[in-house]
Design a protein around this motif. Structure first.
Motif, short mmCIF file in Angstrom:
data_model
loop_
_atom_site.label_atom_id
_atom_site.label_comp_id
_atom_site.label_asym_id
_atom_site.label_seq_id
_atom_site.Cartn_x
_atom_site.Cartn_y
_atom_site.Cartn_z
N SER A 10 62.70 73.24 28.74
CA SER A 10 63.94 72.49 28.94
C SER A 10 65.09 73.09 28.14
CB SER A 10 63.73 71.03 28.54
OG SER A 10 63.34 70.95 27.19
N ASN A 11 64.80 74.03 27.25
CA ASN A 11 65.82 74.68 26.42
C ASN A 11 66.25 76.01 27.06
OD1 ASN A 11 67.49 75.33 24.28
ND2 ASN A 11 65.83 76.06 22.98
N ASN A 12 66.67 75.97 28.32
CA ASN A 12 67.14 77.15 29.04
C ASN A 12 66.07 78.24 29.06
OD1 ASN A 12 68.91 78.62 30.58
ND2 ASN A 12 70.03 79.44 28.83
N ASN A 13 64.81 77.84 29.26
CA ASN A 13 63.65 78.75 29.33
C ASN A 13 63.43 79.55 28.06
OD1 ASN A 13 63.33 77.83 31.96
ND2 ASN A 13 64.62 79.46 32.77
N LEU A 14 63.84 79.01 26.92
CA LEU A 14 63.69 79.67 25.63
C LEU A 14 62.62 78.93 24.83
CD1 LEU A 14 65.16 82.00 24.06
CD2 LEU A 14 66.49 80.22 22.97
N PHE A 15 61.51 79.63 24.51
CA PHE A 15 60.45 79.02 23.70
C PHE A 15 60.85 79.11 22.23
CE2 PHE A 15 58.01 79.41 27.47
CZ PHE A 15 57.08 78.41 27.38
N GLY A 16 60.77 78.00 21.50
CA GLY A 16 61.13 77.99 20.09
C GLY A 16 62.62 77.81 19.91
N GLY A 17 63.12 78.32 18.77
CA GLY A 17 64.55 78.25 18.50
C GLY A 17 65.03 76.96 17.88
N GLY A 18 64.09 76.10 17.47
CA GLY A 18 64.49 74.83 16.87
C GLY A 18 64.96 74.99 15.44
N ILE A 19 65.49 73.91 14.89
CA ILE A 19 65.99 73.90 13.52
C ILE A 19 64.82 73.74 12.56
CG2 ILE A 19 67.44 72.65 11.88
CD1 ILE A 19 69.19 71.84 14.24
N SER A 20 64.82 74.52 11.49
CA SER A 20 63.74 74.44 10.51
C SER A 20 63.93 73.21 9.62
CB SER A 20 63.68 75.71 9.66
OG SER A 20 64.88 75.87 8.95
#
Length: 194
Positions: A126-136
């Motif tokens: 759901s994040n524009n087909n990007l796995f990961g990338g969340g805030i630490s």
């Protein structure tokens, strides 16, 4: 002298031989139209190998297996156990405040009988087909007093500070169920029959 006579004899024989006419043989082709799978179609797949931003690089080849039959017009167009191949298109390393991320593009599907069909799509998130990338996570939490008017009491709450920890690598584990989304229509010209 024998050679010259042999060559002359062959020339005379080949001039007298007439070309044999071949009949125009047409093979009967089956009446079959390509099935167009529209863009935006979801295909449920299972990952066959561990994919991680820690030890994989851009261009790393990946493989997925279709977990259920995909039907269209009462026809199985993508059967279960069809392999879908792709590669890691982009990797972002972890930094302070953000976890690592990767984008996986799929390029072809291979039926169990070896027929290959090109497709264009991505492993869906759901994040524009990007796995990961969340805030630490925050480095620490700060205690704050919170005055409650109705109860006339004070409670202690914790609030995260603005400093964040170093991000972590993202991993897609073997056997995890994922979804492939097509970004362009796919022309399916091959279906398997039993």
């Amino acid at each position: 002298m024998k050679r010259i006579l042999l060559i002359l004899g062959l020339l005379l024989i080949t001039q007298n031989v007439q070309a044999v006419e071949l009949q125009n043989v047409q093979l009967e082709m089956r009446d079959y139209d390509a099935i167009e799978v529209p863009a935006g179609t979801f295909i449920p797949v299972m990952n066959t190998q561990e994919i991680s931003t820690q030890y994989c690089s851009e261009g790393y080849k990946v493989k997925f297996l279709v977990t259920t039959d995909l039907y269209m017009h009462d026809t199985v167009i993508i059967p279960k156990d069809t392999a879908i191949y792709g590669y890691i298109e982009k990797i972002n390393d972890p930094v302070v405040g953000t976890h690592a991320s990767m984008k996986i593009r799929v390029s072809k599907l291979v039926y169990t009988d070896g027929v290959e069909i090109p497709i264009r799509g991505y492993l869906y998130t759901s994040n524009n087909n990007l796995f990961g990338g969340g805030i630490s996570d925050p480095v620490k939490y700060k205690k704050m007093a919170q005055r409650q008017i109705r109860v006339r009491a004070t409670t202690i709450q914790v609030k995260p500070v603005y400093e964040r920890k170093m991000g972590e690598h993202i991993t897609i584990h073997t056997g995890s169920n994922e979804i492939v989304v097509l970004t362009a229509p796919a022309e399916i010209t091959h279906t398997l029959t039993n």
